[in-house]
Design a protein around this motif. Structure first.
Motif, PDB file in Angstrom:
ATOM      1  N   GLU A 283     -11.587 -12.571 -20.296  1.00  0.00           N
ATOM      2  CA  GLU A 283     -10.173 -12.242 -20.115  1.00  0.00           C
ATOM      3  C   GLU A 283      -9.853 -12.393 -18.631  1.00  0.00           C
ATOM      4  N   ASP A 284      -8.894 -13.252 -18.323  1.00  0.00           N
ATOM      5  CA  ASP A 284      -8.538 -13.456 -16.929  1.00  0.00           C
ATOM      6  C   ASP A 284      -7.077 -13.856 -16.809  1.00  0.00           C
ATOM      7  N   GLY A 285      -6.540 -13.694 -15.611  1.00  0.00           N
ATOM      8  CA  GLY A 285      -5.156 -14.059 -15.379  1.00  0.00           C
ATOM      9  C   GLY A 285      -4.623 -13.496 -14.077  1.00  0.00           C
ATOM     10  N   GLU A 286      -3.332 -13.671 -13.878  1.00  0.00           N
ATOM     11  CA  GLU A 286      -2.674 -13.242 -12.649  1.00  0.00           C
ATOM     12  C   GLU A 286      -2.021 -11.882 -12.851  1.00  0.00           C
ATOM     13  N   GLN A 287      -1.905 -11.144 -11.767  1.00  0.00           N
ATOM     14  CA  GLN A 287      -1.160  -9.897 -11.797  1.00  0.00           C
ATOM     15  C   GLN A 287      -0.355  -9.763 -10.506  1.00  0.00           C
ATOM     16  N   PHE A 288       0.754  -9.067 -10.601  1.00  0.00           N
ATOM     17  CA  PHE A 288       1.577  -8.828  -9.416  1.00  0.00           C
ATOM     18  C   PHE A 288       2.496  -7.646  -9.681  1.00  0.00           C
ATOM     19  N   GLY A 289       2.987  -7.046  -8.604  1.00  0.00           N
ATOM     20  CA  GLY A 289       3.888  -5.923  -8.765  1.00  0.00           C
ATOM     21  C   GLY A 289       4.192  -5.232  -7.455  1.00  0.00           C
ATOM     22  N   PRO A 290       5.220  -4.380  -7.449  1.00  0.00           N
ATOM     23  CA  PRO A 290       5.630  -3.664  -6.234  1.00  0.00           C
ATOM     24  C   PRO A 290       4.968  -2.307  -6.110  1.00  0.00           C
ATOM     25  N   TYR A 291       5.025  -1.731  -4.923  1.00  0.00           N
ATOM     26  CA  TYR A 291       4.587  -0.355  -4.708  1.00  0.00           C
ATOM     27  C   TYR A 291       5.420   0.266  -3.600  1.00  0.00           C
ATOM     28  N   VAL A 292       5.473   1.591  -3.613  1.00  0.00           N
ATOM     29  CA  VAL A 292       6.241   2.322  -2.610  1.00  0.00           C
ATOM     30  C   VAL A 292       5.512   3.615  -2.287  1.00  0.00           C
ATOM     31  N   SER A 293       5.551   4.000  -1.024  1.00  0.00           N
ATOM     32  CA  SER A 293       4.930   5.249  -0.593  1.00  0.00           C
ATOM     33  C   SER A 293       5.915   6.024   0.275  1.00  0.00           C
ATOM     34  N   TYR A 294       5.946   7.332   0.079  1.00  0.00           N
ATOM     35  CA  TYR A 294       6.810   8.201   0.872  1.00  0.00           C
ATOM     36  C   TYR A 294       5.941   9.192   1.623  1.00  0.00           C
ATOM     37  N   ILE A 295       6.021   9.178   2.951  1.00  0.00           N
ATOM     38  CA  ILE A 295       5.249  10.096   3.783  1.00  0.00           C
ATOM     39  C   ILE A 295       6.107  11.319   4.038  1.00  0.00           C
ATOM     40  N   ALA A 296       5.835  12.392   3.326  1.00  0.00           N
ATOM     41  CA  ALA A 296       6.659  13.591   3.412  1.00  0.00           C
ATOM     42  C   ALA A 296       6.410  14.365   4.695  1.00  0.00           C
ATOM     43  N   SER A 297       5.153  14.386   5.154  1.00  0.00           N
ATOM     44  CA  SER A 297       4.807  15.122   6.365  1.00  0.00           C
ATOM     45  C   SER A 297       3.453  14.623   6.842  1.00  0.00           C
ATOM     46  N   SER A 298       2.918  15.263   7.854  1.00  0.00           N
ATOM     47  CA  SER A 298       1.600  14.880   8.352  1.00  0.00           C
ATOM     48  C   SER A 298       0.495  15.265   7.381  1.00  0.00           C
ATOM     49  N   HIS A 299       0.835  15.987   6.304  1.00  0.00           N
ATOM     50  CA  HIS A 299      -0.170  16.437   5.349  1.00  0.00           C
ATOM     51  C   HIS A 299       0.038  15.914   3.930  1.00  0.00           C
ATOM     52  N   VAL A 300       1.197  15.363   3.618  1.00  0.00           N
ATOM     53  CA  VAL A 300       1.503  15.017   2.232  1.00  0.00           C
ATOM     54  C   VAL A 300       2.191  13.649   2.148  1.00  0.00           C
TER      55      VAL A 300
END
Length: 455
Positions: A283-300
């Motif tokens: 089983e093989d093929g291509e994959q793609f997609g978006p991602y997002v990250s939110y830095i709430a503070s220096s700890h989270v």
């Protein structure tokens, strides 16, 4: 300079003395949290043992040839589907969930087939006869794989379905974990660069230099990750062994000092040998997609990611088919620096569904069923930056929320080791190895290398 910086971090507060006050104020609370994590791991494994169904036992069944409803003496029930040539597919749900596949001869009123139990259930050979105008009764009896015949069509169907589920699980786990690690490593470095007071003073800030909020020099980043893994299954449901690989590249943009937006694309491949068909499944093929990250503070921080994969499936002696896979994950990450250690914790959920885009002869009922995979993850890592190096030890506890159909258990503990290296403020790389532990009938060892360039 590196040795001086290291010595400064560990120098005592007085001549010839070492200040261990951070053990009370910093290490102890974190050790309590780590102890709670290990306790949670034990709870997960206990749950796994409790919910894992026992091997299917002999039971009787009765089916109506008109309504196609069936019941089993073990409390299972289901609605059968009757295809061309009398092919019968009967999904059973209850104490011993699984599927009976076989052929119903409506002329003689006889049934011959195989029951495949879910989640590691035993193989049962089923037979029956027509006892009335519209009723077929019979029984399913447990047999060994040698009695069932490893080259028989029913055994091949059973094994191929289990292998299909195992491959999907393996590819989703590896590629999603790698992507989440890339996001977590960068957002964690960014979060730490925002720290003040104790958070910023406890570590050598040099390792995270160049990541300060608002820096116009590091708005963009590109990365590449190459991974390979050894994957095998020793269960009766899906016995196989082979390898997989994932080649991913990504680009992201630091929109503000809080938001990281990115996109990844790549290629995944799994090639395994299956004794039951004396051949391979690829089983093989291509994959793609978006991602997002939110830095709430220096700890989270928190992140979301989504992937679409277009895959080709081929098996020895059977017609191939294409499939579409959709997967997504959400994670919350926590960052704390204690003494000379950078501690990271996270928890999240991953879910994937794979649907065939066309019929696939050779699978149950002649058409492959959809594959679903979901899991809760709780984990963390302890890193120790030393000048340009950052060795770390990761640990993850995972519990599968969907019903395993590859003969493995729900719970697994993933352990490993890794090393990150800062070539310059703009160029960082790393290597890692992880291994699945305490998961029944399954082996998955993953090696990966990555490189990131910020500009």
């Amino acid at each position: 300079m590196g040795g001086e910086a290291w010595a400064c971090r560990h120098r005592g507060s007085g001549a010839g003395a070492v200040n261990f006050s951070f053990l009370r104020t910093g290490i102890a609370p974190r050790l309590s949290a780590l102890a709670a994590l290990f306790l949670m791991a034990l709870v997960v494994l206990a749950l796994d043992a409790a919910v894992r169904p026992a091997a299917a036992q002999t039971f009787n069944f009765s089916c109506s040839t008109t309504s196609l409803t069936c019941t089993g003496s073990n409390g299972d029930s289901g609605t059968a589907s009757l295809g061309s040539g009398g092919s019968l597919t009967l999904p059973l749900t209850g104490p011993q969930p699984g599927t009976v596949t076989g052929t119903l001869n409506t002329t003689t009123g006889t049934l011959a087939g195989t029951f495949v139990g879910a989640s590691g259930g035993a193989i049962l050979v089923c037979s029956g006869s027509q006892t009335g105008a519209s009723t077929v009764t019979g029984s399913c009896v447990a047999v060994t794989s040698s009695q069932n015949g490893s080259s028989g069509s029913n055994s091949s169907i059973r094994t191929l379905k289990g292998v299909a589920n195992a491959i999907t699980k393996g590819q989703v786990e590896v590629t999603t974990d790698i992507l989440a690690d890339r996001i977590r490593a960068f957002s964690g470095a960014l979060a730490r660069s925002l720290g003040t007071g104790g958070q910023q003073s406890e570590l050598d800030r040099g390792y995270y230099s160049g990541l300060s909020a608002g820096s116009s020099d590091f708005k963009w980043g590109v990365w590449i990750d190459s991974s390979g893994y050894d994957l095998s299954d020793s269960s009766m449901v899906a016995k196989f062994n082979g390898f997989g690989l994932g080649e991913l590249v990504g680009v992201d943009y630091l929109a503000t000092d809080k938001w990281l937006l990115g996109f990844n694309a790549g290629y995944v491949r799994s090639d395994v040998h299956i004794p039951a068909i004396a051949g391979h499944r690829l089983e093989d093929g291509e994959q793609f997609g978006p991602y997002v990250s939110y830095i709430a503070s220096s700890h989270v921080s928190g992140d979301l990611l989504f992937n679409y994969s277009r895959l080709s499936n081929t098996s020895t002696g059977l017609a191939g088919f294409d499939s579409n896979r959709y997967s997504g994950a959400a994670n919350i990450n926590f960052f704390y620096d204690v003494g000379g250690f950078a501690l990271t914790g996270y928890m999240g959920y991953i879910y994937a569904i794979e649907n065939p885009s066309s019929a696939a002869p050779g699978l149950i009922g002649g058409v492959p069923t959809s594959i679903h995979y979901g899991a809760v993850k709780v984990g963390g890592e302890a890193a120790y930056p030393i000048d340009k190096f950052e060795p770390y030890v990761p640990l993850t506890v995972e519990y599968e929320t969907t019903n395993p159909r590859d003969g493995t258990g729900r719970g697994v503990v993933i352990v490993g080791a890794g090393l990150r290296y800062r070539f310059t403020d703009a160029v960082k790389g790393g290597i890692s190895v992880t291994s699945d532990e305490l998961r029944s009938n399954s082996t998955n060892i993953v090696g990966a290398a990555n490189l990131r360039i910020s500009f």
